[in-house]
Every structure is written in C-alpha cells, then in structure tokens.
Design a protein around this motif. Structure first.
Motif, PDB file in Angstrom:
ATOM      1  N   MET A  84       0.856  -1.199  -0.146  1.00 35.30           N
ATOM      2  CA  MET A  84      -0.084   0.026  -0.089  1.00 35.30           C
ATOM      3  C   MET A  84       0.888   1.260   0.103  1.00 35.30           C
ATOM      4  O   MET A  84       0.366   2.292  -0.194  1.00 35.30           O
ATOM      5  CB  MET A  84      -0.982   0.027   1.436  1.00 35.30           C
ATOM      6  CG  MET A  84      -2.170  -1.254   0.990  1.00 35.30           C
ATOM      7  SD  MET A  84      -3.423  -0.843   2.486  1.00 35.30           S
ATOM      8  CE  MET A  84      -2.212  -1.519   4.034  1.00 35.30           C
ATOM      9  N   ASN A  85       2.044   1.280   0.483  1.00 37.75           N
ATOM     10  CA  ASN A  85       3.158   2.350   0.317  1.00 37.75           C
ATOM     11  C   ASN A  85       4.231   2.308  -0.716  1.00 37.75           C
ATOM     12  O   ASN A  85       4.957   2.843  -0.594  1.00 37.75           O
ATOM     13  CB  ASN A  85       3.727   2.309   1.560  1.00 37.75           C
ATOM     14  CG  ASN A  85       3.031   3.010   2.938  1.00 37.75           C
ATOM     15  OD1 ASN A  85       2.669   4.050   2.996  1.00 37.75           O
ATOM     16  ND2 ASN A  85       2.386   2.078   3.387  1.00 37.75           N
ATOM     17  N   GLY A  86       3.747   1.443  -1.808  1.00 38.61           N
ATOM     18  CA  GLY A  86       4.542   1.378  -3.180  1.00 38.61           C
ATOM     19  C   GLY A  86       5.925   1.064  -2.880  1.00 38.61           C
ATOM     20  O   GLY A  86       6.691   1.225  -3.709  1.00 38.61           O
ATOM     21  N   CYS A  87       5.970  -0.028  -2.057  1.00 42.91           N
ATOM     22  CA  CYS A  87       7.265  -0.820  -1.726  1.00 42.91           C
ATOM     23  C   CYS A  87       7.412  -1.974  -2.753  1.00 42.91           C
ATOM     24  O   CYS A  87       7.125  -3.115  -2.299  1.00 42.91           O
ATOM     25  CB  CYS A  87       7.345  -1.251  -0.256  1.00 42.91           C
ATOM     26  SG  CYS A  87       7.394   0.104   0.849  1.00 42.91           S
ATOM     27  N   GLU A  88       7.834  -1.867  -3.962  1.00 42.65           N
ATOM     28  CA  GLU A  88       8.020  -2.808  -4.853  1.00 42.65           C
ATOM     29  C   GLU A  88       9.502  -3.041  -5.422  1.00 42.65           C
ATOM     30  O   GLU A  88      10.230  -2.234  -5.252  1.00 42.65           O
ATOM     31  CB  GLU A  88       7.175  -2.056  -6.377  1.00 42.65           C
ATOM     32  CG  GLU A  88       6.000  -2.150  -6.164  1.00 42.65           C
ATOM     33  CD  GLU A  88       5.213  -1.851  -7.603  1.00 42.65           C
ATOM     34  OE1 GLU A  88       5.891  -1.577  -8.493  1.00 42.65           O
ATOM     35  OE2 GLU A  88       4.055  -1.921  -7.758  1.00 42.65           O
ATOM     36  N   PRO A  91       7.572   7.798   8.411  1.00 36.39           N
ATOM     37  CA  PRO A  91       7.615   9.394   7.821  1.00 36.39           C
ATOM     38  C   PRO A  91       8.170   9.376   6.485  1.00 36.39           C
ATOM     39  O   PRO A  91       7.803  10.428   5.634  1.00 36.39           O
ATOM     40  CB  PRO A  91       8.513  10.037   8.986  1.00 36.39           C
ATOM     41  CG  PRO A  91       8.312   9.118  10.048  1.00 36.39           C
ATOM     42  CD  PRO A  91       8.101   7.918   9.756  1.00 36.39           C
ATOM     43  N   VAL A  92       9.217   8.575   6.239  1.00 35.55           N
ATOM     44  CA  VAL A  92       9.689   8.574   4.834  1.00 35.55           C
ATOM     45  C   VAL A  92       8.616   8.278   3.718  1.00 35.55           C
ATOM     46  O   VAL A  92       8.651   8.749   2.778  1.00 35.55           O
ATOM     47  CB  VAL A  92      11.110   7.966   4.920  1.00 35.55           C
ATOM     48  CG1 VAL A  92      11.604   8.159   3.630  1.00 35.55           C
ATOM     49  CG2 VAL A  92      11.921   8.361   6.095  1.00 35.55           C
ATOM     50  N   LEU A  93       8.004   7.077   4.276  1.00 37.02           N
ATOM     51  CA  LEU A  93       7.100   6.498   3.278  1.00 37.02           C
ATOM     52  C   LEU A  93       5.651   7.380   3.239  1.00 37.02           C
ATOM     53  O   LEU A  93       5.147   7.187   1.887  1.00 37.02           O
ATOM     54  CB  LEU A  93       6.852   4.966   3.481  1.00 37.02           C
ATOM     55  CG  LEU A  93       7.810   4.123   3.644  1.00 37.02           C
ATOM     56  CD1 LEU A  93       7.264   2.886   4.174  1.00 37.02           C
ATOM     57  CD2 LEU A  93       8.605   3.809   2.207  1.00 37.02           C
ATOM     58  N   GLN A  94       5.310   7.854   4.133  1.00 38.51           N
ATOM     59  CA  GLN A  94       3.852   8.783   4.241  1.00 38.51           C
ATOM     60  C   GLN A  94       4.013  10.120   4.398  1.00 38.51           C
ATOM     61  O   GLN A  94       3.088  10.500   4.098  1.00 38.51           O
ATOM     62  CB  GLN A  94       3.094   8.035   5.329  1.00 38.51           C
ATOM     63  CG  GLN A  94       2.886   6.502   4.859  1.00 38.51           C
ATOM     64  CD  GLN A  94       2.354   5.755   6.404  1.00 38.51           C
ATOM     65  OE1 GLN A  94       2.192   6.514   7.446  1.00 38.51           O
ATOM     66  NE2 GLN A  94       1.534   4.708   6.047  1.00 38.51           N
ATOM     67  N   GLY A  95       5.253  10.711   4.892  1.00 35.31           N
ATOM     68  CA  GLY A  95       5.387  12.016   4.988  1.00 35.31           C
ATOM     69  C   GLY A  95       5.302  12.862   3.807  1.00 35.31           C
ATOM     70  O   GLY A  95       5.536  12.519   2.572  1.00 35.31           O
ATOM     71  N   GLU A 112      14.558   4.826  -2.320  1.00 32.63           N
ATOM     72  CA  GLU A 112      15.396   3.956  -1.675  1.00 32.63           C
ATOM     73  C   GLU A 112      14.615   3.030  -0.653  1.00 32.63           C
ATOM     74  O   GLU A 112      14.850   1.767  -0.673  1.00 32.63           O
ATOM     75  CB  GLU A 112      16.494   4.688  -1.121  1.00 32.63           C
ATOM     76  CG  GLU A 112      17.599   3.786  -0.586  1.00 32.63           C
ATOM     77  CD  GLU A 112      18.668   4.445   0.181  1.00 32.63           C
ATOM     78  OE1 GLU A 112      19.677   5.004  -0.670  1.00 32.63           O
ATOM     79  OE2 GLU A 112      18.850   4.482   1.532  1.00 32.63           O
ATOM     80  N   THR A 113      13.896   3.946   0.488  1.00 31.10           N
ATOM     81  CA  THR A 113      13.298   2.925   1.294  1.00 31.10           C
ATOM     82  C   THR A 113      12.193   2.139   0.928  1.00 31.10           C
ATOM     83  O   THR A 113      12.310   1.019   1.385  1.00 31.10           O
ATOM     84  CB  THR A 113      12.588   4.183   2.530  1.00 31.10           C
ATOM     85  OG1 THR A 113      13.641   5.190   2.703  1.00 31.10           O
ATOM     86  CG2 THR A 113      11.979   3.471   3.492  1.00 31.10           C
ATOM     87  N   GLN A 114      11.445   2.505   0.068  1.00 26.24           N
ATOM     88  CA  GLN A 114      10.590   1.543  -0.723  1.00 26.24           C
ATOM     89  C   GLN A 114      11.211   0.245  -1.387  1.00 26.24           C
ATOM     90  O   GLN A 114      10.722  -0.827  -1.158  1.00 26.24           O
ATOM     91  CB  GLN A 114       9.657   2.195  -1.905  1.00 26.24           C
ATOM     92  CG  GLN A 114       8.856   3.437  -1.478  1.00 26.24           C
ATOM     93  CD  GLN A 114       8.140   4.252  -2.625  1.00 26.24           C
ATOM     94  OE1 GLN A 114       8.934   4.441  -3.571  1.00 26.24           O
ATOM     95  NE2 GLN A 114       6.870   4.646  -2.228  1.00 26.24           N
TER      96      GLN A 114
END
Length: 906
Positions: free
Chosen positions: A611-615, A678-682, A692-694
């Motif tokens: 849901m947070n675009g981590c592909e 915070p990095v994924l949703q902020g 990079e986090t995703q």
C-alpha cells in the motif's frame, strides 16, 4: 492487491500443487549435477498410523534441514517411505476382522489373511503420507519406498542368508519375552514394566534324604508367581548364607508335583530379600534360566503359547515324578486362575507359611497390554556382539556423532552390554524367514525356494519335500537396512554411490536402541560405512502442562487439528521455536495461535509495504543504499541470516527460530517499518530517500521470505510469488532459490546510530513501565553530558523520539536533574525527571513489598525442589512446573530490583 488476511487452507493447497508441478523436491535435478549431495532418510512411519505430534516434530526438523541445504545449493535427497510394522499392522487387521464379525486369521489361513492385509495397506496405508505433505514435508515423493517393496525384500533376504553363512545368524532354544495374546516373541524394547500391587507368597518345601524320605526339615521360598512352581527344578541360596549352609547339596520334594530338586548355592539369591531362598524355574524366568544353566538344572516349560498350564503330554513335567491328582487337574487352566488354585492347594497342605503385600514391576506387552511371559522356544538369533563393536568404534572414531552428545554415553552403555537379537516373530505379516526344513529337521537357508530345493537335493541326492519356516522377521530387521536398501542396495546403483552414507539422521531419543543402533550395526557390516554422519535426537512433545500425551488421559493434541485451525506454518514454527536440546516440548493450542499471529504480522507488513509503493526493483543494489535507516535494516538482516544459519547448522533449531522471529517481528515490523513511516508517508520527503526506502522494504521482505522458508514454507512461497509479480522476468519457486547472502551489507555506523535510537526508546519505555508512569502521561527527557555526536542524533530523530517514547520535551544538561530516573544507553546517560508525575516514595515502598513477595515465593519453591522426597514422588510435569515458576519469579525479582536501583538514584 494482496488479500486482506492470510488464509492458510487456500494457500497451502495452491503452493503444494506448485511444488509438485515444478518437481521442486526431486533429487538429482540436472542443474545440480555437480552440486554437493545432502541426504536424509525419513524414519519410516507405520502404515497403520496417522500423523501424531512426534511425527510433526520429527518431520518439521528434517524439513528445516533439507530446505535450508536445498537453498544452499546442494543436491538434496530426503528419502521418504513407510514401514510394514509387523505386529502393529497384523493387530489392526485382526481387530477389523473381529469388529466386522468376519472369520479370524487362523480360520482364513495364511494366504487369504495376507491378501486382506495387503488390501488394507493399499486402502489406508497412504494416510500418513498425505498428512506429511500437509505439514509441508519436502521429500522426494517420486522415490517413496515401503519396507516390503520387492527391492527392499530382496535386501532383507540377502542379509539373512549372508549373516547365516557367516555364522552370525543361528537357531537356538532360549527364553524370550512371549506375548500370549499375539502368541509371538517380542523384544526387550517392546516390553513395558508396570508397577502392580500383588503378593509375596512364602511356601514350605520339605527337605528329603538320599532315599527321598522327608527329614522333617523344610526350606521356605518366597515367590510372586505360585503357578510357575510346577516347573521348579532347584532351590537356590546364597553360598555365604549361614542359615542354609548345611542344606546345600540336599534335595527337596516339590509339593504337588513330587519332583525331587536340588538345593544349590548361587550368588543370585539375596539373603536380605524374602526368606533368602528362591525357587528356580529356568523355563519361566530370565534370571532363573541363567542360575539353572550354571547349576545344571534343565528347564521345564509348564505353560503353552496362550499362557495356560500345560501338563497333558508334557513328559518334561513328569521327570520321573508322580504328581498329585490335584496338580494334574490344573492342566489347561489360565495362568492367573492356576495361581489361585496352587495357593489354595498349598494352604490345604499346610505349606503356605505367609502372604505379604508386595508392589513390584510386571512386564507387559506395549501393544497387547497383557502380562508378558518368559517362554522357552526355538527362535532365530543374530550374534550382534561383533557388529556392536564396529558401531561403538565408529562413534569413538568420530565417523558418527550424536547431538546432543550426552546420548553417546547411553549408546555406549547399551551396545557394550548387548545380548543376542531374537529376530523371529510368530506372525504372518512381514518378511517370512528364508529357511526351509526337510522331514529329518535339516535346515536349508536360501534366498528362494528353488535355491533351498537345490541345496536339499545336493544333500540327499534326490528331491525331498521341504517346509518353509512359518515365522517372519522382526520389523526392525528390515528397518535396520533402510538407509541403503532404499537406495538400491545390494545393487551398486548411482543413487547409492551419490547419497550414501547419508548426512543426518533425525529421530526420537526413544528409539536409539530399536533403530539407530541396529542401522549402525547393519550399515557398517554390510556396506563397510557408517550410515550417517550425524544423529540428531529430539525430545518428546508433551501437553501444555508437561504431561505425556496419551489417549487414556484425553490430552492428545492432534497436529492435523492444529493445522486446520492455525495453518501448517504456525505449527511448524511453534515446534521449531520450542525444540531446545534436551528439553521436552510443552505444547498447547495457545502457543500455536501465538505463532499464527506471527504469520499474520508478516502478512500485514507485506500488505503495508504494498500500500506504500514498496515494490521490487530489478536494479536495486543494497550495498549502495545511502539512508542510515535502510543501511541499519540491512545490517540487522545480515546479522539475522548469520544467526539463523548458525542455529540450523549446529542443530539448535530453537535459537534459529528465535533469531528469525526477533528480526521479523521486533526489528523489521516494530522498528524499521515504524521508523520508515515518515519517509514513506510524510509530505515534502526527498523523492530519492523515499524510493530507496521503498526498494529496501521490498528487498527485505524477499530476504525474510528466504530466511523463514525452512520454517514456514507455505506463507513464504506465497509471498515470494506475490511480490515477484511486478518483475518483468518471471521467477521460479522459492523452494529452489538461494539462501540469503547479506554479509557484505554490514554498516557499523548505521547500526550505532539506529541501534542507539532503538535502545534509548526501549529504555524509556521500560523505565516508564517499571516505575508506574501513567500510560498517557508525557515526560521530559534530559541527555546528560551529551557530546556533539549524541546531540546531532537527537536533532535528527527528535520527532521520532518524542512520538515513540511519549516525551513532552528533550533537553540537555551537564548533570542529572533532581528526582530523575537515570538510564545508561550505549555509553550515553539519559534521565527522566519524574517529580510530580510519580510518587517516588510510594513507588519505592510498593516495589520493595513486591520484591519481598517474590523472595518468599522463591523460598517456598526452593524448599520443594531441595526436598529429595518431593523430587522422587512428584510427577515429572509437576516438578517442571515448579522450576518454571521459580524461573518466572526470579526474572520478576530482577526487574523489580532494577526499578528500585533506578528510583534510588532519582
């Protein structure tokens, strides 16, 4: 989009089908032709059986090993199969015939009965294989074997014939453990000693002179088995017993039977036990047999195969005597009925001196449940002494090692004192003994009837009628060949050359003698190689209170029920997590439910990532990450991979499971994803940092799938498939993927920074809990004597610190404020000023009171555990419960004392 919830039932069926279609578990895959082989043979479950918790533990451990080694690139063979289980299977089919009111075994005849057994085996024998597949066992099912397959039967016949030719198999008349219900010999290992409340009867035997006339003297013997006195052939006294010194060498007239028997001096008789004189019945007691042999007293059998008194036609019984009519009238009576009559007859004759209550161990058949008789019969034996010497030497030389190593001592003790192995059984289901007899009693041992006929013709110069021995071999005889007969021995097959000797044997500690020792002996003798490098012996699975599971107690936990309720992955992970070396497993549904929640936690984390675009990114390079948080997560993953691999490699499956759990739940789900939010949703986040986090989150979910795959194969295979859908190039099954290699991704600087942050938040939370700070209260945090590095960390992570530690503010000072709890975090000092938030004096008083209660409770438990009488009498599970309570109280006391130290510094 991933399903909202993880449905084990639907996923398990789909994943199993994918494994089968992809032949994922086949040994000898072309791409692994040059790979190092790794092989395990399954302890073959009985065809009578269904999956029980011991099977679930045993096969989960094996599967962890083979999946791990398969992922490490080895050519893995996990050899499956089932055992014909002679007496157990015959018992099941005979019971079925009785329940359906069909003719019994003897009415049907051997040929028809065996046809019925084979039909039953084909109908029901595959039940446990299906259940093992449900558990996720990754055996090479294309190679499934059965101990009575044609090839394995040929191996059995050859072994018997060769051992006989070498003088290691022979026929002898000896005492055996006889099961009167099944009318067969059974091994010592199939006998259960059960404490029974009985009696000790004291009988007077009249001493006679050389002419057989009573002298007036008597000798009193004590016995727990009056009925066997009919077979007495001596009375024994200790050579140093002054009471009987003048009687040694004289004779007594055996009451009822009138047989004259000697009084012999033998150290077997215990002067301190009973009367100090014992009746010797060589045909009905193992110790008496040896006493009789030492003193030239021949055995007289007075029981038939059904444990009834046998007098009619028994010439041994008479032995020149003229028994009383009352004794002859006992013929045909059941042994226990005869016991009552013998006692009554002895009392009538004034020869019953005393009856004492007596609790003693009585042998029972572990399957029939009836009292076992020592019984004199002709049986086939293996002289295993020379075979045992080789097995002992193999362990001493390190060819085979035991894990845990304390089992080596048990192995040595048993093999050093080993007796000849009785391998014949008076059953119909099993490998029929390859021996034929002529009318004169001549013996012909051959692999086929044609060979036996040829041997007989060569001896007699003509063809003679032969009769085959009706007995079958002990089930463990064929099981002893399992590691190599399943690979084609005695033929020199490619599989035998590649996968034998096997690497590891995983089995229960309870069959170290039944099976492990016999495989060692046969393997070394027949192949000149020890059949396995490592023997891993696991403990038992008990109920949640520590009691042994049994149908009679109603506390049996059915693994199939647990799989239906919580999924195979949850059960498997539970068993692995609890498999501490040397400790029995206490298992209840709540534990399995807890690990089902672990599976749910991972599934939800994977959904959060989606849901947070981590592909997954095909070009993602973990070694190139720039964000400290991502580098820390990769470092923690590398640590977890190393710990899990180490745990599996040294057979500490609980440690491996704990390392995997800690990383997935604590590090990845609770910390990394929380810190990454915070990095994924902020808003206003650096796009490169977010991307990079995703990518790192997606990569780590892949690594988690690999890490957990040996433990939780269904969930991880499903996640692997789902997450791989975004890749342009389809990828194969996770079961055939490589084990994670993350050692290059260690970043010490990242570990120091994020590790400090995590530890600080954890310490603040712990201090709040221990000092009873209200959950909703926000407290200030003061960093004492902080250097520039600490100040910079606080600045970078102030929002995270404030949110996750529930802080009102963060400040700096050269000294700790008054009335503050001090925390030491990786060399930094932090303080929580609690004045006005907690009544410090009241809290100290409360904690001291709790500490006092804990010490009192520990003292009470120590009193019990230091009491030898309590340890001797209390059930094992009660003792274990007391030890666990003590451990829990001791741990609670440590926490209380830590809190008191913190408050005393405030």
């Amino acid at each position: 989009m991933m399903d909202k919830t993880f449905d084990p039932a639907a996923v398990e069926a789909r994943v199993s089908a994918a494994w089968e279609e992809g032949q994922a578990f086949r040994a000898g895959r072309p791409e692994r032709a040059g790979a190092e082989p790794f092989s395990i043979v399954i302890p073959p479950p009985n065809v009578t059986g269904s999956l029980h918790m011991g099977h679930a533990l045993n096969n989960t451990i094996q599967d962890i090993l083979v999946r791990f080694e398969r992922m490490r690139g080895k050519d893995v063979l996990w050899q499956p199969g089932t055992d014909h289980a002679g007496i157990a299977t015959q018992m099941v089919v005979e019971r079925k015939l009785m329940e359906t009111q069909q003719p019994g075994r003897r009415e049907l005849g051997r040929e028809e009965f065996l046809r019925r057994v084979w039909a039953w085996k084909e109908e029901s024998g595959g039940t446990i294989i299906g259940q093992l597949k449900r558990l996720g066992a990754s055996c090479d099912w294309s190679r499934e074997r059965f101990t009575m397959d044609e090839g394995l039967s040929r191996a059995v016949l050859k072994t018997f014939v060769d051992l006989h030719a070498q003088g290691l198999i022979y026929r002898d008349k000896r005492l055996v453990n006889w099961d009167p219900k099944f009318q067969t010999a059974i091994s010592d290992l199939e006998v259960q000693q059960i404490e029974v409340k009985g009696h000790l009867w004291h009988f007077d035997y009249p001493v006679v002179d050389e002419a057989g006339t009573p002298t007036g003297a008597i000798i009193t013997v004590a016995t727990t088995r009056p009925e066997t006195m009919l077979g007495d052939t001596a009375v024994a006294v200790h050579p140093d017993d002054e009471r009987y010194r003048d009687l040694v060498g004289k004779r007594v007239r055996l009451p009822l039977v009138n047989r004259l028997i000697p009084i012999v001096a033998d150290a077997y008789s215990d002067p301190e036990k009973g009367t100090g004189a014992v009746k010797i019945t060589p045909a009905h007691d193992f110790n008496d047999f040896e006493v009789g042999r030492r003193n030239g007293c021949r055995p007289i059998n007075v029981l038939d195969a059904e444990a009834r008194i046998q007098i009619a036609g028994n010439t041994d019984f008479l032995d020149g005597a003229e028994p009383e009519d009352a004794a002859l009238a006992l013929d045909g009576l059941d042994r226990f009925e005869a016991r009552k009559h013998v006692v009554s007859l002895m009392e009538e004759r004034g020869l019953l001196r005393l009856v004492e209550p007596n609790t003693h161990a009585v042998p029972h058949g572990d399957r029939s449940g009836v009292v076992i008789e020592p019984y004199l019969t002709d049986q086939w034996y293996v002289n295993v002494k020379p075979l045992a010497e080789r097995a002992l030497q193999a362990v001493r030389d390190g060819q085979t090692r035991f894990v845990p190593d304390n089992y080596e001592k048990i192995f040595f003790q048993w093999l050093e004192n080993i007796e000849p192995w009785c391998v014949s059984r008076q059953l119909w289901w099993g490998h029929q003994i390859p021996v034929w007899y002529d009318a004169e009693g001549g013996i012909f041992v051959a692999e086929s009837e044609a060979d036996a006929v040829a041997q007989a013709k060569a001896k007699h110069g003509r063809e003679v009628a032969l009769t085959r021995d009706p007995d079958v071999l002990d089930t463990w005889f064929s099981s002893a060949l399992w590691p190599f007969s399943t690979l084609g021995w005695p033929d020199k097959t490619p599989e035998l050359a590649r996968f034998y000797p096997t690497n590891t044997l995983v089995t229960g500690k309870d069959i170290i003698f039944f099976w492990v020792a016999r495989m060692m002996m046969m393997g070394l003798h027949l192949t000149d190689q020890a059949p396995f490098e490592t023997v891993y012996l696991h403990t038992l699975v008990r109920d949640e209170k520590g009691a042994k599971m049994s149908k009679s107690k109603g506390n049996v936990v059915d693994p199939v029920d647990l799989i239906d309720r919580f999924g195979a992955d949850a059960l498997r992970f539970t068993l692995a997590a609890l498999a501490a070396p040397g400790r029995d497993i206490k298992l209840g549904p709540q534990r399995v439910e807890g690990y089902r929640n672990f599976a749910t936690k991972l599934w939800n984390a994977a959904r959060f990532a989606e849901m947070n675009g981590c592909e997954l990114k095909a070009d993602f390079r973990p070694e190139a990450v720039r964000e400290t948080l991502n580098a820390w997560a990769l470092t923690e993953a590398a640590k977890a991979v190393a710990e899990v691999a180490q745990g599996i490699t040294v057979y500490r499956f609980n440690d491996a499971a704990a390392a995997a759990y800690r990383f997935v739940w604590n590090v990845f789900c609770d910390w990394y994803l929380e810190l990454a939010k915070p990095v994924l949703q902020g808003e206003g986040v650096d796009p490169e940092a977010r991307a990079e986090t995703q990518a790192t989150v997606a990569f780590l979910i892949d690594q988690i799938a690999k890490l957990l795959h040996p433990f939780m194969p269904f969930l991880t295979e499903e996640l692997w498939a789902i997450k791989g859908q975004v890749l342009s190039t389809p990828r194969g099954l996770l079961a055939l993927e490589s084990w994670p290699e993350l050692s290059a991704y260690t970043n010490r600087q990242a570990e120091e920074e994020i590790g400090w942050l995590v530890d600080l938040i954890s310490e603040v939370r712990s201090a709040r809990s221990e000092t009873n700070v209200p959950a909703g209260a926000q407290v200030p945090l003061v960093l004492v004597g902080a250097d520039e590095g600490v100040r910079a960390r606080v600045e970078r992570w102030s929002e995270t610190l404030t949110r996750l530690a529930r802080l009102s503010e963060i400040g700096f000072a050269d000294a700790a404020p008054k009335n503050a709890v001090q925390l030491l975090v990786r060399g930094s000092v932090a303080a929580l000023p609690l004045e006005g938030i907690v009544d410090l004096a009241a809290e100290v008083a409360r904690l001291k009171k709790e500490a006092g209660k804990a010490r009192v409770e520990i003292g009470k438990i120590d009193g019990k555990l230091d009491n030898a009488d309590f340890l001797a009498r209390a059930p094992e599970e009660v003792v274990d419960e007391q030890r666990e309570r003590r451990d829990a109280e001791a741990a609670r006391l440590v926490k209380i004392e830590e809190a008191l130290v913190r408050l005393s510094e405030a």
